[in-house]
Design an enzyme around this catalytic site. Structure first.
Site, PDB file in Angstrom:
ATOM      1  N   ASP A   1       1.695   7.203  -4.079  1.00 28.07           N
ATOM      2  CA  ASP A   1       1.343   6.176  -3.123  1.00 28.07           C
ATOM      3  C   ASP A   1       2.469   6.112  -2.092  1.00 28.07           C
ATOM      4  OD1 ASP A   1      -0.288   2.914  -3.440  1.00 28.07           O
ATOM      5  OD2 ASP A   1       0.186   4.161  -1.704  1.00 28.07           O
TER       6      ASP A   1
HETATM    7  C1  GLC Z   1      -1.097   1.867   0.645  1.00 28.39           C
HETATM    8  C2  GLC Z   1      -1.943   1.631  -0.578  1.00 28.39           C
HETATM    9  C3  GLC Z   1      -2.821   2.784  -0.936  1.00 28.39           C
HETATM   10  C4  GLC Z   1      -3.230   3.511   0.327  1.00 28.39           C
HETATM   11  C5  GLC Z   1      -1.985   4.136   0.896  1.00 28.39           C
HETATM   12  C6  GLC Z   1      -2.271   4.858   2.219  1.00 28.39           C
HETATM   13  O1  GLC Z   1       0.142   1.286   0.508  1.00 28.39           O
HETATM   14  O2  GLC Z   1      -1.278   1.211  -1.752  1.00 28.39           O
HETATM   15  O3  GLC Z   1      -3.938   2.270  -1.655  1.00 28.39           O
HETATM   16  O4  GLC Z   1      -4.195   4.498   0.035  1.00 28.39           O
HETATM   17  O5  GLC Z   1      -0.944   3.204   1.092  1.00 28.39           O
HETATM   18  O6  GLC Z   1      -2.672   3.957   3.189  1.00 28.39           O
END
Ligand code: GLC
Length: 743
Positions: free
Chosen positions: A291
């Site tokens: 993430d």
């Molecule tokens: C965010 C979220 C995740 C998302 C990623 C890209 O912080 O936790 O669910 O897909 O970053 O945007």
């Protein structure tokens, strides 16, 4: 206690080398494009390989703590980027793809990722709402349409479905998933993966799906986002892992690791959980991305002393791609030189990344998704709007109806009261991708569309937040003069979603007071809720005669709500997450344990002295304009032998005057086990349409493996003994029968 038969044990031993093989090469031996992947890999320098391991964000959307700049374009030119996220539109993705394809030595195309969570331009209900439809076809179709629109705009990869089980309504991201139950969550996970990926990733309108956030993120302590997660192995394997396992069974192309620590170790750096479960136990050879900056955040957690160590842990956990962590590219060479990471491991990660690019056909034509004509053609079409309206209707849950709904379309004077009646931007929720409020139909507009000749009087009365009641007077006067009153209350879009936890989950501001004042007028009043989480609406439930949970219904919000309020659609939604009676009950969910002192009136039992144990509305609950009667529950046998199948049948009759749909739910209880078992577990459901007066027999097949669990010695097995079967329209009101499982 049944043991694993010896011959099975030998088979497992024999397959071990094959599993090891997957880890070493990164892909299954029979993976399509393996030769092509290997031939590209053989041309790559070490720096080019390491460059593939980085994913950077563009400026199309800010979904994490990023500094907005264009340095990523320089990084692409230097061959230090394998994927971009938040690069939107066919033209913009084409522009950025050209840099990778035409300005780097090997011209390896980029993967473009984006959060297409509940629609791309045509926005569907927030996922928690959509799951309340219990309609797997509708859910799959919603994801399919999202993929059609997103891929036409250059997106190869969605960071969805979010499959985190959530049992704490304070947690803002409860809106993104499918609620509290692993069985339903698993079915919804599969439907969403099928919708996004279709049955051929080589098609231009299919995209990589991503099971996220692996694992346990929804169990953040006190419902506070990104907070610590600590849980037993049993809870992990029986509640939080199943929807991820289901996504693997549905062939999900990618996974995303979560921000949270799990039992002391941030999952993104946890070899035990990511490599140990995904790769070694489940044989998963898809692409795993971290993430946003969760590789780097191990340093902030305090589990890695610096970025290099953080990269070491994540790479050894087999996380292939570092999203905005900026840890892999700077330190992977050093880790290799120090022997902390092998070139084999780097090759395995790069293979898994290249494999996705081959599967999508990007080596044949890197621009095949960047089609501006198609983008215009397929986006926000009337058909997509109609589909969004249909899913929104099916997602709504009728929580209460004391003979108020459906309203007649002959009404002349309608009062629409509340801060969310004319709030287009709030209808699409968060994670609404390229959706725009201007395209959404507000409740007020939906009512005007449904009742073109009525006198519809809208009074906002108050804001969503704040203490100002000065608008109440005008609202009450309007309500006094009306034939029917519709209250539009709830949360703003930005009150549920990422980093949007709430410590008080009542209606914000003075909205509850507004509803209670309206209820005193004794008018035909329907309260329409807009929210991304369960709310504590206990006082409203006591006084308001009708309550419709509409969630955050998406682009067609107002039309879908009007369809339900005026009976063009008979509500069929059922809660997939418990609505607590009071916040103090949280976490409260249906599949709880019995305890040694279940609640009675006696003093020394498990209870609150200031309120009930029961929630306000239980899992699986939802009313209809008609009524359904369950009878004649039959089991094919009272004694089920190991390996046999139990057939459960029940008669369902539509005893009311409206055609309608009912979600028939099957629960099981294992009365005695070598470990305690929940008082109910969902083991089947079927959404059934019945005309008024019609009767049908519904049957379920229950296999003995559906009764398996990890016993006291952590063996996945069944145990003989007594079982109860429950069938009904929610987890509380059921009819039941018994059977015993014999060795
Ligand atoms: C965010 C979220 C995740 C998302 C990623 C890209 O912080 O936790 O669910 O897909 O970053 O945007």
């Amino acid at each position: 206690m049944k043991k694993t038969p010896l011959f099975l044990f030998y088979i497992m031993l024999l397959t071990l080398p094959l599993m090891a093989q997957i880890n070493e090469t990164g892909l299954r031996e029979n993976a399509p494009f393996k030769k092509e992947v290997d031939s590209v890999l053989s041309l790559m320098t070490l720096e080019e390989k390491i460059g593939q391991l980085a994913q950077l964000s563009g400026n199309g959307e800010v979904t994490g703590p990023v500094t907005l700049n264009n340095q990523y374009q320089e990084a692409i030119r230097k061959g230090e980027v394998g994927s971009m996220l938040n690069i939107n539109s066919a033209s913009y993705t084409r522009k950025i793809q050209k840099i990778a394809v035409e300005e780097t030595r090997l011209g390896i195309p980029l993967l473009f990722g984006y959060d297409v969570i509940h629609g791309y331009k045509t926005i569907f209900p927030v996922p928690l709402g959509e799951s309340s439809s219990w309609d797997l076809e509708a859910i799959e179709k919603s994801a399919r349409i999202a993929a059609v629109e997103a891929t036409a705009a250059g997106q190869h990869w969605t960071f969805a479905p979010m499959v985190d089980i959530a049992r704490d309504p304070r947690w803002g991201r409860i809106m993104e998933g499918a609620g509290e139950d692993p069985f339903l969550g698993s079915a919804v996970a599969k439907a969403r993966v099928r919708g996004f990926q279709g049955n051929d990733l080589g098609q231009k309108n299919t995209m990589l799906a991503c099971a996220k956030h692996f694992v346990g993120y929804g169990a953040a302590r006190a419902g506070r986002d990104y907070n610590t997660v600590d849980m037993s192995k049993r809870m992990l394997y029986e509640v939080y892992l199943p929807p991820f396992k289901a996504a693997v069974e549905a062939d999900v192309a990618t996974f995303m690791t979560s921000f949270n620590e799990l039992n002391g170790v941030p999952v993104t750096g946890s070899k035990k959980h990511v490599k140990g479960i995904l790769r070694d136990e489940w044989n998963y050879d898809g692409l795993i991305v971290s993430d946003w900056a969760s590789v780097m955040e191990q340093v902030i957690h305090g589990s890695a002393k610096d970025l290099k160590e953080a990269a070491d842990y994540a790479m050894n956990a087999t996380v292939d791609m570092d999203m905005e962590g900026k840890a892999y590219v700077p330190f992977m060479k050093e880790l290799l030189d120090e022997g902390k990471v092998s070139e084999k491991q780097i090759d395995a990660a790069v293979r898994r990344i290249l494999h996705k690019k081959f599967e999508l056909g990007l080596f044949d034509d890197p621009y095949r998704y960047c089609d501006e004509e198609r983008e215009k053609e397929v986006t926000l079409t009337p058909e997509h709007r109609e589909a969004a309206r249909d899913v929104a209707r099916k997602s709504m849950v009728l929580l209460k109806n004391d003979n108020v709904l459906p309203f007649s379309k002959k009404v002349k004077k309608v009062a629409v009261i509340g801060p969310l009646a004319d709030a287009k931007n709030e209808m699409i929720g968060t994670w609404s991708a390229q959706g725009e409020g201007k395209d959404a139909v507000s409740l007020l507009e939906g009512l005007q569309n449904a009742l073109p000749d009525a006198d519809i009087n809208f009074v906002k009365a108050c804001e969503v937040e704040g203490h100002d009641k000065s608008g109440f007077d005008k609202a009450l006067k309007a309500a006094e003069k009306a034939d029917i009153v519709i209250a539009a209350v709830g949360e703003k879009a930005m009150m549920s979603g990422e980093a949007l936890s709430r410590m008080d989950i009542k209606l914000p501001g003075v909205q509850e007071d507004l509803v209670l004042e309206l209820a005193k007028l004794d008018k035909p009043l329907a309260v329409v809720l807009f929210n991304g989480r369960p709310l504590v609406i206990t006082e409203v439930a006591k006084k308001a005669p009708a309550i419709l949970e509409s969630w955050l219904p998406g682009t067609e919000a107002g039309n879908a709500i009007a369809d339900v309020l005026f009976g063009d659609y008979n509500p069929s939604g059922k809660l997939t997450v418990t609505f607590p009676y009071a916040l103090g009950q949280v976490p409260v969910f249906y599949s709880h344990k019995h305890t040694g002192r279940p609640r009675t009136e006696a003093r020394y039992t498990s209870k609150y002295i200031d309120g009930p144990n029961e929630p306000l509305y239980p899992f699986g609950y939802g009313l209809s304009y008609t009524t359904f009667e369950y009878s004649n529950l039959k089991l094919s046998t009272k004694k089920l032998n190991e390996g046999e199948t139990l057939t459960v049948s029940v008669n369902l009759k539509n005893t009311g005057k409206y055609d309608g749909e009912e979600v028939v739910q099957l629960y099981v209880r294992d009365l005695v086990g070598s470990v305690t078992r929940p008082v109910k577990e969902l083991k089947g459901f079927e959404k059934v349409s019945l005309k008024a007066g019609e009767e049908k027999t519904i049957t379920f097949e229950l296999k003995t493996e559906d009764l398996a669990f990890y016993n006291r010695d952590w063996e996945w097995t069944t145990e003989p003994g007594e079982f109860h079967v429950f069938v009904g329209g929610n987890s509380k009101e059921t009819i039941e029968a018994e059977f015993s499982l014999v060795d």
